[in-house]
Scaffold this motif. Structure first.
Motif, PDB file in Angstrom:
ATOM      1  N   SER A 194      73.116   7.522 -35.018  1.00  0.00           N
ATOM      2  CA  SER A 194      73.215   6.551 -36.109  1.00  0.00           C
ATOM      3  C   SER A 194      71.853   6.331 -36.732  1.00  0.00           C
ATOM      4  N   LEU A 195      71.859   5.664 -37.886  1.00  0.00           N
ATOM      5  CA  LEU A 195      70.623   5.387 -38.607  1.00  0.00           C
ATOM      6  C   LEU A 195      70.846   4.185 -39.516  1.00  0.00           C
ATOM      7  N   LEU A 196      69.966   3.186 -39.416  1.00  0.00           N
ATOM      8  CA  LEU A 196      70.019   2.029 -40.301  1.00  0.00           C
ATOM      9  C   LEU A 196      69.256   2.383 -41.574  1.00  0.00           C
ATOM     10  N   LEU A 197      69.949   2.395 -42.702  1.00  0.00           N
ATOM     11  CA  LEU A 197      69.349   2.783 -43.971  1.00  0.00           C
ATOM     12  C   LEU A 197      68.589   1.612 -44.592  1.00  0.00           C
ATOM     13  N   PRO A 198      67.679   1.876 -45.535  1.00  0.00           N
ATOM     14  CA  PRO A 198      66.904   0.797 -46.160  1.00  0.00           C
ATOM     15  C   PRO A 198      67.762  -0.282 -46.820  1.00  0.00           C
ATOM     16  N   ASN A 199      68.962   0.072 -47.277  1.00  0.00           N
ATOM     17  CA  ASN A 199      69.836  -0.929 -47.905  1.00  0.00           C
ATOM     18  C   ASN A 199      70.705  -1.659 -46.892  1.00  0.00           C
TER      19      ASN A 199
END
Length: 344
Positions: A120-125
């Motif tokens: 997973s990856l938390l995006l800037p938005n």
């Protein structure tokens, strides 16, 4: 008669509960236990007790379940995946409590959309991007809605891919030894990053260094970590000798902000964290104290030291630098560990 009981929680913090006997007065609620922070040069557990837990309640008591990817929200909550749950997004808040993310109701709705995720990856938005075990890509938004974006297996040439952080938080994918940028405009599209021949086809994990106009990628192979800029290797750190009897595998990677990197390595059932300095030096900073995840870790100094720390560690699956802490997600020990920065 009034009685005071003290219960030790986690790493020696105490919850004090006031009880009554015979007066009928209600007992007070336990004092909240803040998620601990490691002092410079210290190593501590911040979530998990060495046993697979419920992902609910006080993180150091109830325990967490096999954490994989690791991120931090803007307000400092830690987000992690759980390798053994379909509804796998969990949060460790500032009070050291594990909760479903973004909510319990939202997680129940996500299961059929996401499948069983492993990266997973938390995006800037603040959208949370997830890749499941068969190459399916989904996004989870803060309002709890989940959307299946498409399958990447055909583009990756495999069902197994690993999300990674690119420049300014843009998503990367590592799959079958190759590195790709991931475009989310319209149908998800992968574009292969041109890598030097000595790296192409050998990538295990990768990240991008922020602040570079054209981008510098840090790529870990089984033998080394290399910094690649504009298709050329500009720096190499050797992390495995040719006569190494163990099957050492780099499992996580993070830039240190100074031209170097942190790398997590798993070898023969034990985990290690190594600091790769910009000047080419390679230094062990955390060595496993053994394979018993529930063993009491040895006392750790609370001051800077050049001696590698020891702590029960087996498979460091994610690294995160946040708030002067180097957080390490250990999948096999069901724990999140923090090392206080700086360490030298």
């Amino acid at each position: 008669m009034r009685r005071i009981s003290i219960t030790l929680i986690g790493t020696g913090l105490a919850a004090i509960t006031a009880c009554t006997s015979g007066s009928g007065s209600p007992a007070t609620s336990p004092t909240p236990v803040r998620r601990p922070l490691a002092s410079p040069g210290e190593v501590i557990a911040v979530a998990g007790n060495g046993r697979e837990g419920t992902n609910r309640g006080q993180a150091l008591v109830a325990g967490i379940s096999r954490p994989l990817a690791l991120d931090a929200t803007k307000n400092g909550d830690l987000l992690f995946l759980s390798a053994s749950q379909a509804s796998a997004i969990n949060m460790v808040n500032a009070d050291g409590v594990t909760l479903p993310y973004p909510s319990k109701t939202a997680q129940q709705k996500m299961i059929n959309t996401i499948g069983t995720p492993h990266s997973s990856l938390l995006l800037p938005n603040n959208d949370y991007l997830m890749l499941n075990w068969v190459g399916g890509l989904s996004v989870v938004r803060q309002d709890g809605t989940a959307q299946y974006l498409g399958a990447l297996a055909q583009q990756m040439g495999t069902e197994y891919g690993q999300l990674a952080r690119g420049r300014q938080g843009a998503p990367l994918v590592v799959a079958a030894g190759h590195l790709y940028t991931l475009s989310l405009s319209g149908k998800p599209r992968l574009d292969r990053v041109k890598l030097p021949m000595q790296v192409e086809g050998k990538a295990e994990v990768a990240v991008a260094v922020a602040g570079q106009s054209q981008g510098t990628f840090l790529i870990a192979t089984k033998a080394a970590v290399v910094a690649v800029h504009d298709g050329s290797v500009i720096r190499t750190w050797k992390i495995r000798s040719t006569n190494d009897p163990h099957d050492s595998i780099p499992t996580s990677l993070a830039p240190d902000g100074s031209g170097g990197a942190w790398v997590g390595i798993s070898a023969a059932g034990l985990g290690y964290i190594t600091h790769l300095r910009r000047d080419g030096a390679v230094r062990a900073v955390l060595n496993s104290a053994g394979s018993d995840c529930t063993a009491s870790p040895p006392p750790q100094p609370q001051q800077q030291t050049r001696i590698a720390k020891e702590f029960p560690l087996r498979r460091p699956t994610a690294l995160l630098i946040h708030n002067n802490q180097l957080y390490v997600a250990d999948r096999d020990c069901s724990r999140i560990v923090a090392l206080g920065l700086p360490i030298e």
